[in-house]
Design a protein around this motif. Structure first.
Motif, PDB file in Angstrom:
ATOM      1  N   ASN A  81     -19.910   0.426 -80.669  1.00  0.00           N
ATOM      2  CA  ASN A  81     -19.716  -0.256 -81.946  1.00  0.00           C
ATOM      3  C   ASN A  81     -20.416  -1.605 -81.854  1.00  0.00           C
ATOM      4  O   ASN A  81     -20.062  -2.453 -81.041  1.00  0.00           O
ATOM      5  CB  ASN A  81     -18.227  -0.436 -82.236  1.00  0.00           C
TER       6      ASN A  81
ATOM      7  N   ASN B 244     -15.111   2.222 -89.188  1.00  0.00           N
ATOM      8  CA  ASN B 244     -14.327   3.447 -89.053  1.00  0.00           C
ATOM      9  C   ASN B 244     -13.863   3.682 -87.620  1.00  0.00           C
ATOM     10  O   ASN B 244     -13.241   4.699 -87.330  1.00  0.00           O
ATOM     11  CB  ASN B 244     -15.137   4.648 -89.546  1.00  0.00           C
ATOM     12  N   THR B 245     -14.172   2.749 -86.721  1.00  0.00           N
ATOM     13  CA  THR B 245     -13.737   2.853 -85.326  1.00  0.00           C
ATOM     14  C   THR B 245     -13.248   1.487 -84.842  1.00  0.00           C
ATOM     15  O   THR B 245     -13.611   0.457 -85.398  1.00  0.00           O
ATOM     16  CB  THR B 245     -14.885   3.318 -84.404  1.00  0.00           C
ATOM     17  N   HIS B 246     -12.412   1.492 -83.814  1.00  0.00           N
ATOM     18  CA  HIS B 246     -11.966   0.258 -83.152  1.00  0.00           C
ATOM     19  C   HIS B 246     -11.280  -0.712 -84.118  1.00  0.00           C
ATOM     20  O   HIS B 246     -11.396  -1.929 -83.973  1.00  0.00           O
ATOM     21  CB  HIS B 246     -13.139  -0.441 -82.455  1.00  0.00           C
TER      22      HIS B 246
ATOM     23  N   SER C  55     -11.397   0.623 -93.563  1.00  0.00           N
ATOM     24  CA  SER C  55     -12.326   1.737 -93.394  1.00  0.00           C
ATOM     25  C   SER C  55     -12.782   2.208 -94.759  1.00  0.00           C
ATOM     26  O   SER C  55     -12.113   1.952 -95.770  1.00  0.00           O
ATOM     27  CB  SER C  55     -11.658   2.900 -92.659  1.00  0.00           C
TER      28      SER C  55
END
Length: 198
Positions: free
Chosen positions: A25, A56-58, A72
């Protein structure tokens, strides 16, 4: 007039796949021993009362930062930065928002006054041009774009520059701000920019 008086939100796009960086990321990668997102926030946080990070991550890692909101986009499949812009505008507290990618370590704060002085009621976005190419991920956008964004995403039209150029826009040439637009896509980019003094 300060940016807070201009009533703009800031949307930082941090949802890229980082495929050329081994899937990392980008906002959380280290740049000169500092996470990229922290470097960006140190340069912009005093200018905005509404900062949104779209990823959308972390999400939990991003939420460790103060005075930002982490969200997100609404799509389970990857639809690129246009989906992030859509999500950020939906969540923005102000009618206008600046967009920034999470992988630009340069003097990004210098772009804001150049764009905000160009915005008027007849336009829905201001797109900078660095003298060689458009830089749509550093634009100033208005919530008026939301219906069109929804349609484009539903129709699987994901190219940011194509969508932007179909809207009520103005392109602003800012070749003097080229360092603002330097970003990190590969390990060699990271090494090269780490030696640059911004």
């Amino acid at each position: 007039m300060g940016l807070k008086m201009f009533n703009a939100s800031l949307i930082i796009l941090a949802g890229g796949r980082g495929s050329r960086l081994g899937g990392v990321n980008k906002g959380l990668m280290l740049f000169n021993n500092q996470c990229m997102i922290d470097r960006i926030l140190s340069r912009v946080q005093s200018e905005f009362d509404d900062i949104i990070v779209v990823t959308n991550t972390h999400l939990d890692e991003y939420r460790l930062r103060k005075n930002i909101r982490v969200i997100s986009d609404e799509y389970s499949d990857y639809r690129g930065p246009l989906a992030g812009i859509h999500a950020g505008l939906l969540d923005a507290r102000h009618q206008c928002a600046f967009i920034l990618p999470c992988d630009a370590p340069g003097p990004i704060q210098e772009i804001f006054p150049e764009l905000k002085k160009q915005m008027n009621l007849s336009l829905d976005l201001i797109i900078p041009h660095d003298g060689e190419r458009l830089q749509p991920l550093f634009s100033l956008v208005h919530k008026n774009l939301l219906p069109g964004l929804q349609i484009a995403l539903a129709d699987e039209q994901y190219k940011v520059s194509q969508f932007f150029l179909e809207q009520r826009h103005k392109v602003v040439s800012v070749p003097q701000l080229k360092p603002v637009f330097q970003n990190v896509n590969t390990p060699s980019d990271l090494d090269a920019l780490s030696s640059v003094t911004f």
